[in-house]
Design an enzyme around this catalytic site. Structure first.
Site, PDB file in Angstrom:
ATOM      1  N   ASP A   7      -0.043  -4.121  -4.010  1.00  0.00           N
ATOM      2  CA  ASP A   7      -1.217  -3.337  -4.067  1.00  0.00           C
ATOM      3  C   ASP A   7      -0.911  -1.826  -3.608  1.00  0.00           C
ATOM      4  O   ASP A   7      -1.657  -1.518  -2.856  1.00  0.00           O
ATOM      5  CB  ASP A   7      -2.610  -3.985  -3.347  1.00  0.00           C
ATOM      6  CG  ASP A   7      -3.743  -3.246  -3.824  1.00  0.00           C
ATOM      7  OD1 ASP A   7      -3.742  -3.458  -5.404  1.00  0.00           O
ATOM      8  OD2 ASP A   7      -4.644  -3.276  -3.435  1.00  0.00           O
ATOM      9  N   SER A  24       0.796  -1.257   0.038  1.00  0.00           N
ATOM     10  CA  SER A  24      -0.173   0.071  -0.096  1.00  0.00           C
ATOM     11  C   SER A  24       1.083   1.233   0.057  1.00  0.00           C
ATOM     12  O   SER A  24       1.686   1.431  -1.009  1.00  0.00           O
ATOM     13  CB  SER A  24      -0.930  -0.092   1.076  1.00  0.00           C
ATOM     14  OG  SER A  24      -1.940   0.780   1.018  1.00  0.00           O
ATOM     15  N   HIS A  30       4.001 -20.919  -7.031  1.00  0.00           N
ATOM     16  CA  HIS A  30       2.884 -21.700  -7.415  1.00  0.00           C
ATOM     17  C   HIS A  30       2.195 -21.009  -8.284  1.00  0.00           C
ATOM     18  O   HIS A  30       1.194 -21.566  -9.092  1.00  0.00           O
ATOM     19  CB  HIS A  30       2.144 -22.563  -6.502  1.00  0.00           C
ATOM     20  CG  HIS A  30       1.454 -21.784  -5.582  1.00  0.00           C
ATOM     21  ND1 HIS A  30       2.119 -20.863  -4.849  1.00  0.00           N
ATOM     22  CD2 HIS A  30       0.146 -21.908  -5.014  1.00  0.00           C
ATOM     23  CE1 HIS A  30       1.199 -20.260  -4.175  1.00  0.00           C
ATOM     24  NE2 HIS A  30       0.011 -21.031  -4.244  1.00  0.00           N
TER      25      HIS A  30
END
Length: 331
Positions: A207, A183, A284
């Site tokens: 993000d 953030s 993954h």
């Protein structure tokens, strides 16, 4: 203009499951109790007052309040405090310049005890020998949003100066350093990388904050490190993250705006660091390169595959990628 998360609730149409705790969900009273466990409630009360008043007094010397906490496999849960311009604190610590170094920067309304730090720390130490440094910038992070935004560049520059000093004392190498920020912390580590002339091996922006950052010259950008990777999980028009591509490689899990299993924007936002921690452990989650935002949104990307996240210091990719995940850890 005020963006109140409780008003955004009506836009979300997900199946209800347990919502992850931490980061922006935590209110200031809890942050004043650093040993307290953080509760699950109160996440609907966060208020982004974008016209708030900047606390200029708080910003004076704010980078000097940065706290640098070292964890290694020799002290996986008990931090050693490293102090800039105090070589003894570094030389007597468990810092090993022959091991890679990861620095974690939390987001707004958070501190050293919020879940991003322990989850990513444990993922790295469970994988191999690593110097994990948690940056606690709580004094700025608990201020109102506009003050925090204004102070992020200075705090990031302070982090960059600390890294430069750490290298001068230990002989560590820029190419062994990975900065991870969530953030506001994503833009913070971008400024740290800029202070170091883009020499660190990698920056991962989790993000990166969107409000007041789209046109902000101090936001994270590709030149801040040799490789800048961004994971977007709440880049909706009214989301908490920035939706535009700002790195060398930008990943959009499940389209990049809303995450399966989430009921609130904060859950969507926090999912970025949960996904990253999972990829450090398992490597993954594989992205598919997209040609445009329409393909990202419609899940019709047909380009090359590329792994999202992980602990690889010297990876390098270019472009936009969609990743599809499950709703529960490790996704």
């Amino acid at each position: 203009m005020k963006l109140t998360l409780s008003l955004l609730f009506v836009f979300l149409a997900y199946t209800v499951i347990a919502v992850p705790i931490d980061e922006a969900a935590i209110n200031k009273n809890h942050l004043d109790e650093p040993t307290r466990d953080f509760p699950e409630g109160d996440r609907e009360d966060i208020d982004l007052d974008l016209d708030g008043e900047v606390d200029e007094e708080l910003l004076q010397g704010i980078a000097e309040r940065n706290l640098y906490l070292l964890f290694t496999r020799r002290n996986p849960a008990s931090a050693q405090t490293l102090v800039i311009n105090n070589a003894e604190t570094i030389r007597t610590s468990n810092f090993n310049p022959n091991h890679p170094t990861v620095v974690i920067a939390h987001g707004w309304l958070s501190n050293q005890n919020t879940g991003i730090n322990s989850l990513i720390r444990d993922a790295y130490l469970g994988k191999g020998e690593t110097n994990v440094i948690v940056l606690d910038w709580m004094r700025l992070a608990i201020s109102n949003y506009v003050t925090a935004v204004r102070g992020v560049p200075a705090v990031g520059q302070g982090l960059g100066q600390f890294i430069r000093y750490l290298i001068s004392v230990t002989g560590a190498r820029y190419e062994d350093i990975h900065l991870v920020g969530f953030s506001l912390g994503a833009h913070l580590v971008g400024n740290a990388g800029r202070e170091l002339l883009g020499r660190v091996a990698r920056i991962t922006g989790l993000d990166p904050a969107g409000p007041l950052w789209v046109l902000n010259a101090n936001r994270l950008r590709p030149s801040d490190a040799r490789y800048v990777e961004v994971i977007h999980t709440n880049g909706a028009y009214t989301g908490l993250g920035i939706g535009m591509s700002i790195g060398h490689a930008d990943f959009y899990p499940n389209g990049g705006s809303f995450q399966p299993g989430c009921l609130t924007y904060i859950c969507d936002h926090n999912r970025a660091w949960e996904l990253f921690a999972a990829t450090v452990s398992y490597n993954h989650l594989i992205g598919r390169q997209c040609s445009n935002s329409v393909q990202i949104n419609l899940n019709t990307c047909r380009g090359d595959t590329y792994p999202m996240g992980n602990d690889e210091l010297h990876k390098f990719g270019l472009g936009e990628f969609r990743v599809n995940t499950d709703r529960r850890y490790p996704f």
